[in-house]
Every structure is written in structure tokens, then in C-alpha cells.
Write an enzyme that holds these catalytic residues in place. Structure first.
Site, PDB file in Angstrom:
ATOM      1  N   LYS A  28      38.808 161.417  56.625  1.00  0.00           N
ATOM      2  CA  LYS A  28      40.271 161.563  56.541  1.00  0.00           C
ATOM      3  C   LYS A  28      40.927 160.533  57.458  1.00  0.00           C
ATOM      4  O   LYS A  28      40.496 160.345  58.600  1.00  0.00           O
ATOM      5  CB  LYS A  28      40.666 162.974  56.953  1.00  0.00           C
ATOM      6  CG  LYS A  28      42.150 163.304  56.817  1.00  0.00           C
ATOM      7  CD  LYS A  28      42.404 164.757  57.226  1.00  0.00           C
ATOM      8  CE  LYS A  28      43.856 165.148  57.089  1.00  0.00           C
ATOM      9  NZ  LYS A  28      44.095 166.558  57.500  1.00  0.00           N
ATOM     10  N   SER A  39      46.801 169.256  54.144  1.00  0.00           N
ATOM     11  CA  SER A  39      47.090 167.837  54.152  1.00  0.00           C
ATOM     12  C   SER A  39      45.895 166.979  53.729  1.00  0.00           C
ATOM     13  O   SER A  39      46.061 165.825  53.348  1.00  0.00           O
ATOM     14  CB  SER A  39      47.514 167.403  55.561  1.00  0.00           C
ATOM     15  OG  SER A  39      46.455 167.579  56.493  1.00  0.00           O
ATOM     16  N   SER A  82      44.446 172.766  56.575  1.00  0.00           N
ATOM     17  CA  SER A  82      44.400 171.464  55.902  1.00  0.00           C
ATOM     18  C   SER A  82      43.027 171.035  55.429  1.00  0.00           C
ATOM     19  O   SER A  82      42.895 170.009  54.760  1.00  0.00           O
ATOM     20  CB  SER A  82      44.983 170.381  56.822  1.00  0.00           C
ATOM     21  OG  SER A  82      46.370 170.569  56.970  1.00  0.00           O
TER      22      SER A  82
END
Length: 512
Positions: A85, A160, A184
Site C-alpha cells: 500500500k 482505504s 482499511s
């Protein structure tokens, strides 16, 4: 099915076995994943940056060690690639947090978890998309692109960390890292049919993970199987003196717990069904798949009892005071003075540092980030601190006590991971409160610092994945891996294989 299709559909554990036995090379595996990334990205858009050359060089290094007969010294996942990420810094590879304010920034150092991946011989495929500074539940708030759900590209992958979840779900990578502040990792895993884990707060180093809300953030694994998640968490977990919140305790035996769970025997285990995480607001298909999972746990010998966590009802409200407050503090460093974007005041405006900071932040931050900064500043302002932030912290203490009481009644707790399946793009963009409700089931674990996990529990009538969530006591992450692996095995036995056999994957040359 081509060799590429066969390779990328293997679990990370199976890939590792084939590399170690020299059935395949790490380079062959990385090349296969890069081939899928090239084919899938026009449809999925999971990656912000693909580090092709770096990944191949890391794969070659593993292959050289194997060729020299050094297999015994290599970690279990050596040669298996991973995506990261873009909230986690990577030396020499761009890290942007999906924000224009960090566009083009190349970190001079690696996060601790990245150092551990490299030490384990795991090639890094690239950086995945996210909501800007991890602030969102749909990956629609990225400054650069929107990521699509591999099950239905008209739908969001959650957020997210939708990029990491979509990359794993679309077979672009067998493993990925995410960060989980209020769900997330777990919420996008629920929406994409992947396994997502939020470890115990402090169980995985946050050094080098760009801070959103420091008392809530946690780095964790995304995978397609429970065992793969366990193996990856064992790689990245452990004490780090550079992280003041890191817990100086050994990593629990996670992979061992997952392998034990795969035997599908849960006799002697007590499972707590959280009363407050269900009912009104939860999609009927989600509750149906969840209830089917509960029945399977009982069939395998688990005793299921209902537990009440009454202050969970206030978790969402308290979170959306604590989190923006910490966001407003953490994002104050992005001022155009030291690194990242710098925009000078336009002609006619006084050329002062304050004006430069203002126009830089106006240009560099998106609407959702600005919204949360403003909320946080308000909650921390004189006259409101005790009424808002102080009260939210008291609610947090009550949530921790609720979990402590619940774990006296059960070994592990369960709930749906998300109240709904994946929703259409744009459906909640004009209603921030509806978007925030996406995390109602995941937030309590972050507020308490407890480990939690989402695994796929089946599909809705629309063919979209449903997530099943497990909670465990702090520093007992292994406790949730056993029933999660057991449920995974029972579901696969019931389905006659993996959930992914139902996915249409035209980027793999399959249309059925």
C-alpha cells in the site's frame, strides 16, 4: 489454462513450496504476476507504481541462493512477491499516500515492514492505490485514479486499502500489505473476497508507515487464504525499537494456528456472537452468509454464545472525533516547507510563508482530507477539547472494557465485517455519513487495539463477496487464526473449491 494462470492462482504457501523444490523459479513467478498486472490494470487500476526491475532483481537474488544450495537458510516465503500500500515508505520507490502533496516523493529509507520483506527474500511488485492519506472507505478519494472491484468493475473495492485488496483479489499479487485505522484492511477485504488482518496494535511496527491517526493505525497482511495471511504476518511482525508503540513480545504461532484450524475441529472453543454488530442497517445477504458461517462453526464443535458490547453503539461517533483530531495533527507537517509539493502564492497575494502553506495545502489536499482536518481542528479547539475529544476517549475506554468482558465469556468474537457488499461508484460520494457507516463493524477493534480479521463467507445474490469477521484478545492474534482457517476450510468443502472459481477474470483470458 496457461502456465501464467496456473501460477498466479496458487496460494502463497504453494508458491513458496514450488520455489523451494525448484519446480518454478522466483523469476518465473514474478514475471507471471507482472504479466497479469499488465493485462489487468486497464480494468482494475490497483497500482500507482509497478517496480518491475526491482522485483525481478530481488527474484534473481533468491534464485541464485537456491542454485547455490542455500535453500535451508531462506525464509519460508522467499521468492514469493508482494505488493505494498502506498502509505508505507519504500526506499527508491515513489511513495505518495495517493496525494498530490507527496507526488513524486522518493523516500530515502524503508519502513521496518519493508526491510523485513526484503530480508525474507520477497520481491516487491509495486505500490497500490488508496484513498488519499488512507482517508476513505471506497478508494474513490485517491488523487490519481480510482481502483475497481475485480468482482464487478462498476463497484468500489472498499477503502482505504482498495488497491491492495483488489490486486490480491485480481491475482495481480498473491500477497499485499495494507494499513488499518478503522477497517482499511478488513473492509476492502470483505468487499473483494480476500483475507485481511488487523494485528494487535503494536504487534507490527509502524515505523515508516505514513501516519494518519497514530493511536489507531496498524500495518497488516492481505492474502487469499488464512494461512497465507498468517505467514505474511509472521514475516512483518515483532518488536521494533524505532516504534515507541511496538510491543516487546514474541510473535504468536500464527501459521501453526492456521494449520490446526484447517483440520476443522473446534471442539472446546467458545465463540461470542456480538449482539450489537448486526440487524438494522445490515444487508440481508450479508446476514444470511454470516449466519451460515456461524452454523458451520457450530457444526465443527464450537459453542456459540451471544455477547453484548453495549458501547459499540458509540464507537463510530467516538472514532470520528478521535481520528480527525489525530489527522489534523499528523498532516500539519505537510506545509510545503520541507518536502513534497510547494505552491507559491499567486501574483497579488503577499509572498509570506503562511500564504505559501495555505495555497500549497489548498492545491495538495483533496476534499475528504480537508474535511477531516477541519473536523479535527474543531474537536481540539479551546472550549471543545473536553466536550468532544475528551468524551470520545472516555467512550474508547468503555469499548475496551466491553471487549475485556466479552473475552471472559468467549475465546473469540464474530460479526459481519461490513454491513453491505460492494457499492457502485459515486453512490456515497455526496453523503459522507453514509460512507463512514461502511466501517461500523470494523472500528471497535481499532479503538481497543485488538486484532481482527475478515475472511470471505460467500457471495450475495448479486455475486459480490461477503466478509466474516473474527476478533481476538490483544496479543493473542493466533486465537482468531484457528477458527478462521476452520471456517475457510468448511466453506471451501461446501463450495467444492475456492470462492474465486465464481469470479469472471477476462484479464486472465477467462470469460466464464
Amino acid at each position: 489454462m496457461t502456465n501464467t494462470q496456473e501460477l498466479v492462482r496458487l496460494s502463497a504457501a504453494q508458491m513458496a513450496e514450488k520455489i523451494r523444490s525448484r519446480d518454478i523459479s522466483s523469476r518465473e513467478l514474478v514475471e507471471a504476476e507482472l504479466e497479469v498486472i499488465e493485462a489487468a490494470e486497464p480494468s482494475i487500476d490497483a497500482f500507482l507504481h509497478v517496480s518491475r526491475d526491482e522485483a525481478l532483481a530481488q527474484a534473481d537474488d533468491v534464485d541464485k541462493k537456491l542454485a547455490s544450495g542455500d535453500a535451508e537458510s531462506l525464509p519460508e516465503l522467499a521468492g514469493v512477491p508482494v505488493a505494498i500500500k502506498d502509505m508505507i515508505v519504500t526506499k527508491g520507490i515513489p511513495t505518495t499516500a495517493a496525494s498530490k502533496i507527496l507526488e513524486g516523493w522518493i523516500p530515502p529509507y524503508d519502513a521496518t515492514v519493508v526491510e523485513k520483506l526484503k530480508a525474507a527474500g520477497m520481491p516487491i511488485l509495486g505500490k497500490t492505490n488508496l484513498d488519499e492519506f488512507a482517508q476513505g472507505s471506497s478508494t474513490e478519494h485517491s488523487a490519481f485514479k480510482r481502483t475497481c472491484n475485480p468482482w464487478d468493475t462498476d463497484c468500489v473495492p472498499g477503502g482505504s486499502g482498495g488497491g491492495s485488496a483488489a490486486a490480491v483479489g485480481a491475482f495481480e499479487s498473491p500477497l499485499a500489505l495494507g494499513t488499518d485505522t478503522g477497517g482499511s484492511i478488513r473492509q476492502p477485504s470483505a468487499l473483494t473476497g480476500t483475507v485481511g488482518v488487523k494485528p494487535t496494535y503494536g504487534g507490527v511496527s509502524r515505523y515508516g508507515a505514513i501516519a494518519m491517526a497514530s493511536s489507531l493505525d496498524q500495518v497488516g497482511p492481505v492474502a487469499r487464504t488464512v494461512l497465507d495471511a498468517a505467514l505474511l504476518q509472521e514475516v512483518i511482525g515483532g518488536y521494533d525499537r524505532r516504534d515507541s508503540t511496538s510491543i516487546p513480545k514474541p510473535i504468536p504461532p500464527l501459521a501453526q494456528a492456521a494449520r490446526e484450524g484447517a483440520r476443522m475441529d473446534l471442539h472446546g472453543m467458545k465463540v461470542g456472537l456480538v449482539k450489537e454488530l448486526g440487524g438494522k442497517g445490515y444487508q440481508p445477504d450479508v446476514e444470511a452468509r454470516f449466519n451460515e458461517g456461524v452454523q458451520l462453526l457450530q457444526d465443527m464443535g464450537a459453542e456459540v454464545v451471544e455477547v453484548s458490547c453495549p458501547h459499540f453503539s458509540y464507537a463510530l461517533a467516538a472514532y470520528y472525533i478521535i481520528m480527525p483530531s489525530e489527522v489534523s495533527s499528523n498532516l500539519a507537517r505537510y506545509d510545503g516547507m520541507r518536502y513534497g509539493l510547494r505552491v507559491m502564492p499567486p501574483e497579488g497575494m503577499e509572498q509570506t510563508a503562511a500564504n505559501m502553506m495555505a495555497v500549497t495545502r489548498e492545491a495538495g489536499f483533496g476534499d475528504e482530507v480537508k474535511r477531516r482536518i477541519i473536523l479535527g481542528i474543531y474537536a481540539l479547539s479551546a472550549g471543545y477539547y473536553d466536550a468532544w475529544y475528551g468524551s470520545a476517549q472516555k467512550v474508547r475506554t468503555l469499548i475496551i472494557r466491553d471487549l475485556e468482558a466479552a473475552f471472559k465469556q468467549a475465546d473469540v468474537l464474530i460479526s459481519p465485517a461490513s454491513p453491505t457488499t460492494a457499492f457502485k461508484f459515486g453512490e456515497r460520494m455526496d453523503d459522507p455519513l453514509a460512507m463512514y457507516l461502511s466501517d461500523v463493524a470494523t472500528i471497535p477493534a481499532n479503538m481497543a487495539g485488538s486484532p481482527a480479521m475478515s475472511i470471505p463467507a460467500g457471495l450475495s445474490k448479486d455475486g459480490l463477496p461477503v466478509g466474516f469477521q473474527f476478533f481476538a484478545p490483544q496479543m493473542r492474534d493466533d486465537v482468531m487464526y484457528k477458527p478462521a482457517a476452520a471456517l475457510e476450510a468448511a466453506l471451501e468443502k461446501q463450495w467444492g473449491g475456492s470462492i474465486y472459481q465464481s469470479m469472471k477474470t477476462p484479464w486472465l483470458g477467462e470469460n466464464k
